[in-house]
Design an enzyme around this catalytic site. Structure first.
Site, PDB file in Angstrom:
ATOM      1  N   SER A 124     -35.119 -31.548  19.438  1.00 24.57           N
ATOM      2  CA  SER A 124     -35.945 -32.638  20.021  1.00 24.57           C
ATOM      3  C   SER A 124     -36.390 -32.400  21.255  1.00 24.57           C
ATOM      4  O   SER A 124     -35.705 -31.579  21.880  1.00 24.57           O
ATOM      5  CB  SER A 124     -35.041 -34.035  20.019  1.00 24.57           C
ATOM      6  OG  SER A 124     -35.672 -34.767  20.716  1.00 24.57           O
ATOM      7  N   TYR A 148     -27.486 -38.134  23.800  1.00 26.71           N
ATOM      8  CA  TYR A 148     -28.089 -37.508  22.410  1.00 26.71           C
ATOM      9  C   TYR A 148     -28.983 -36.512  22.829  1.00 26.71           C
ATOM     10  O   TYR A 148     -28.494 -35.190  21.940  1.00 26.71           O
ATOM     11  CB  TYR A 148     -29.284 -38.817  22.037  1.00 26.71           C
ATOM     12  CG  TYR A 148     -30.184 -38.148  20.957  1.00 26.71           C
ATOM     13  CD1 TYR A 148     -31.467 -37.942  21.477  1.00 26.71           C
ATOM     14  CD2 TYR A 148     -29.868 -37.602  19.664  1.00 26.71           C
ATOM     15  CE1 TYR A 148     -32.368 -37.345  20.586  1.00 26.71           C
ATOM     16  CE2 TYR A 148     -30.630 -37.012  18.868  1.00 26.71           C
ATOM     17  CZ  TYR A 148     -31.959 -36.923  19.263  1.00 26.71           C
ATOM     18  OH  TYR A 148     -32.903 -36.255  18.386  1.00 26.71           O
ATOM     19  N   LYS A 152     -28.257 -32.122  21.407  1.00 25.92           N
ATOM     20  CA  LYS A 152     -29.017 -31.267  20.837  1.00 25.92           C
ATOM     21  C   LYS A 152     -29.520 -30.173  21.543  1.00 25.92           C
ATOM     22  O   LYS A 152     -29.342 -28.876  20.986  1.00 25.92           O
ATOM     23  CB  LYS A 152     -30.485 -31.812  20.757  1.00 25.92           C
ATOM     24  CG  LYS A 152     -30.572 -32.913  19.623  1.00 25.92           C
ATOM     25  CD  LYS A 152     -30.479 -32.491  18.257  1.00 25.92           C
ATOM     26  CE  LYS A 152     -30.733 -33.555  17.138  1.00 25.92           C
ATOM     27  NZ  LYS A 152     -30.550 -33.190  15.933  1.00 25.92           N
TER      28      LYS A 152
HETATM   29  C1  WQD Z   1     -42.524 -43.829  23.012  1.00 27.70           C
HETATM   30  C2  WQD Z   1     -43.111 -44.422  24.320  1.00 27.70           C
HETATM   31  C3  WQD Z   1     -41.690 -45.727  25.485  1.00 27.70           C
HETATM   32  C4  WQD Z   1     -40.637 -48.773  22.575  1.00 27.70           C
HETATM   33  C5  WQD Z   1     -37.520 -41.017  21.521  1.00 27.70           C
HETATM   34  C6  WQD Z   1     -36.327 -40.259  21.535  1.00 27.70           C
HETATM   35  C7  WQD Z   1     -36.744 -38.770  21.149  1.00 27.70           C
HETATM   36  C8  WQD Z   1     -37.012 -38.988  19.578  1.00 27.70           C
HETATM   37  C9  WQD Z   1     -38.102 -40.066  19.482  1.00 27.70           C
HETATM   38  C10 WQD Z   1     -35.166 -38.545  18.125  1.00 27.70           C
HETATM   39  C11 WQD Z   1     -42.492 -44.575  25.556  1.00 27.70           C
HETATM   40  C12 WQD Z   1     -42.754 -46.667  25.069  1.00 27.70           C
HETATM   41  C13 WQD Z   1     -41.189 -47.586  23.221  1.00 27.70           C
HETATM   42  C14 WQD Z   1     -40.962 -50.034  22.815  1.00 27.70           C
HETATM   43  C15 WQD Z   1     -42.397 -49.205  24.554  1.00 27.70           C
HETATM   44  N1  WQD Z   1     -36.157 -39.362  18.891  1.00 27.70           N
HETATM   45  N2  WQD Z   1     -42.018 -47.836  24.079  1.00 27.70           N
HETATM   46  N3  WQD Z   1     -41.917 -50.212  23.754  1.00 27.70           N
HETATM   47  O1  WQD Z   1     -38.789 -42.291  24.004  1.00 27.70           O
HETATM   48  O2  WQD Z   1     -40.668 -40.803  23.411  1.00 27.70           O
HETATM   49  O3  WQD Z   1     -38.503 -40.436  22.346  1.00 27.70           O
HETATM   50  O4  WQD Z   1     -37.820 -41.019  20.135  1.00 27.70           O
HETATM   51  O5  WQD Z   1     -35.241 -37.184  18.287  1.00 27.70           O
HETATM   52  O6  WQD Z   1     -35.478 -38.036  21.158  1.00 27.70           O
HETATM   53  O7  WQD Z   1     -36.181 -40.008  22.823  1.00 27.70           O
HETATM   54  O8  WQD Z   1     -39.803 -42.411  21.822  1.00 27.70           O
HETATM   55  O9  WQD Z   1     -41.036 -44.547  20.552  1.00 27.70           O
HETATM   56  O10 WQD Z   1     -38.932 -44.783  21.839  1.00 27.70           O
HETATM   57  O11 WQD Z   1     -41.271 -44.186  23.036  1.00 27.70           O
HETATM   58  O12 WQD Z   1     -43.259 -49.442  25.181  1.00 27.70           O
HETATM   59  O13 WQD Z   1     -40.529 -51.143  22.458  1.00 27.70           O
HETATM   60  O14 WQD Z   1     -43.322 -45.951  23.932  1.00 27.70           O
HETATM   61  O15 WQD Z   1     -41.650 -46.238  27.088  1.00 27.70           O
HETATM   62  O16 WQD Z   1     -43.454 -44.277  26.724  1.00 27.70           O
HETATM   63  P1  WQD Z   1     -39.353 -41.875  22.963  1.00 27.70           P
HETATM   64  P2  WQD Z   1     -40.172 -44.116  21.619  1.00 27.70           P
END
Ligand code: WQD
Length: 332
Positions: A124, A148, A152
């Site tokens: 990741s 997490y 990885k």
């Molecule tokens: C994306 C953007 C949030 C939810 C995570 C893990 C990564 C991978 C993918 C496993 C960010 C914003 C999010 C919400 C929001 N998982 N957001 N409201 O954090 O980039 O990655 O998931 O491998 O390892 O870290 O993905 O979709 O959670 O967030 O504003 O309800 O959306 O701040 O900018 P992220 P995400």
């Protein structure tokens, strides 16, 4: 090839299974269904029309795995089984280290025992250090800021040390950025338990009226519209990346590739793209930043393009349209 996919009923594993079967490979799924539905294998079979073999088992019970690898004539393994929720890993790090690290080591033991040394590993972009700059390259500084991501990062080190100790191993590590969307049929997709932690599944449930509004975690980042920027990649492009990696993973040694599009999209842009693609309205409200979130994370996908011939095809609109098709079918 006969390919074992651990976690093959999960989001990444199931779409990779579809891609492999569509290319004429044989797939064996090994899953404990802790974070996936037992109906997924039959839906994979409906999409591909091909048979696939499934075993319910747990990487933390080595005997389960040993039987499968011993008896199934496996040529290669794609290891997708693992817990992947950042916030949950902060609450219960031991559960993450036990499942993700011990699970990997048990898998490697079983593979070595039966002379299967061809592995594609699901990693990741979370392994990259917060001080890094986008676009991230494979040699960008690594240093995860949550348990997490550290599982990885440590798994990658375990694999590097294993390959150094026994150069007969062929290992490819794939660092995913933000996989979203679903198979165009809508039969399989991202199906997290409970309230989604990730943005797009949350947006889809708001659009479906299951949740009131998207909470935008901060609009005061140093980005054009103030919201976080990520590299969203269609799950079918990601699945294709696994097939390409597998076909190239013949030489002994270890290779690392980013799987991303190289394009950054903000939270507000993604919500707008979802509304435009699906002709719906997605209410949102700005709330506080989520601890640990980085402002901008997107990939430099050059190496995967040059060495694997990896070129993502799907647009953001298609990612949103396919996610919506899945959302409506999963609601039944
Ligand atoms: C994306 C953007 C949030 C939810 C995570 C893990 C990564 C991978 C993918 C496993 C960010 C914003 C999010 C919400 C929001 N998982 N957001 N409201 O954090 O980039 O990655 O998931 O491998 O390892 O870290 O993905 O979709 O959670 O967030 O504003 O309800 O959306 O701040 O900018 P992220 P995400």
């Amino acid at each position: 090839m006969r390919v074992l996919i651990t976690g093959g009923a999960g989001y990444i594993g199931s779409h990779t299974a579809v891609e492999l079967l569509s290319e004429g490979h044989e797939v064996i799924i090994f899953d404990n269904y802790s974070n996936s539905s037992t109906t997924v294998p039959e839906r994979i079979a409906r999409i591909t029309g091909g048979p696939l073999t499934c075993f319910r088992g747990d990487l933390l019970r080595p005997s389960d795995l040993d039987l499968v690898i011993r008896d199934q004539g496996i040529d290669a393994v794609i290891h997708c089984a693992g817990f992947k929720a950042v916030a949950e890993s902060v609450e219960d790090p031991l559960m993450y280290y036990r499942n993700n690290l011990t699970g990997l080591i048990n898998l490697l033991d079983a593979m070595a025992e039966h002379d299967v040394r061809n592995l594609v590993f699901s990693s990741s972009a979370t392994v990259y250090h917060a001080s890094g700059e986008s676009p991230y390259q494979e040699d960008s500084l690594v240093g995860a800021n949550n348990p997490y991501g550290r599982t990885k990062e440590m798994s990658e080190r375990v694999l590097a040390d294993l390959v150094a100790s026994d150069p007969t191993w062929a290992v490819t590590i794939l660092r995913y950025f933000n996989p979203i969307g679903a198979h165009p049929s809508g039969l399989i997709g991202d199906d997290p338990e409970g309230i989604p932690a990730n943005l797009l599944p949350y947006v889809a449930r708001v659009a479906a009226g299951e949740l009131p509004a998207v909470q935008i975690y901060g609009d005061d980042y140093d980005t054009p519209d103030g919201t976080g920027i990520r590299d969203y990649i269609h799950i079918m492009d990601l699945a294709r990346g696994h097939v390409l990696a597998l076909l190239e993973n013949r030489e002994p040694g270890m290779r690392v590739y980013n799987l991303g599009t190289g394009r950054g999209t903000s939270v507000k842009e993604l919500i707008a793209a979802f509304e435009a693609a699906n002709g719906c309205v997605v209410p949102s409200v700005v709330t506080a930043r989520r601890p640990g979130d980085l402002p901008v994370v997107y990939a430099d996908p050059t190496l995967a393009r040059q060495e694997l011939g990896f070129t993502p095809r799907y647009s953001l609109e298609e990612m949103c349209a396919h996610a919506w098709a899945w959302q409506r079918l999963r609601q039944g």
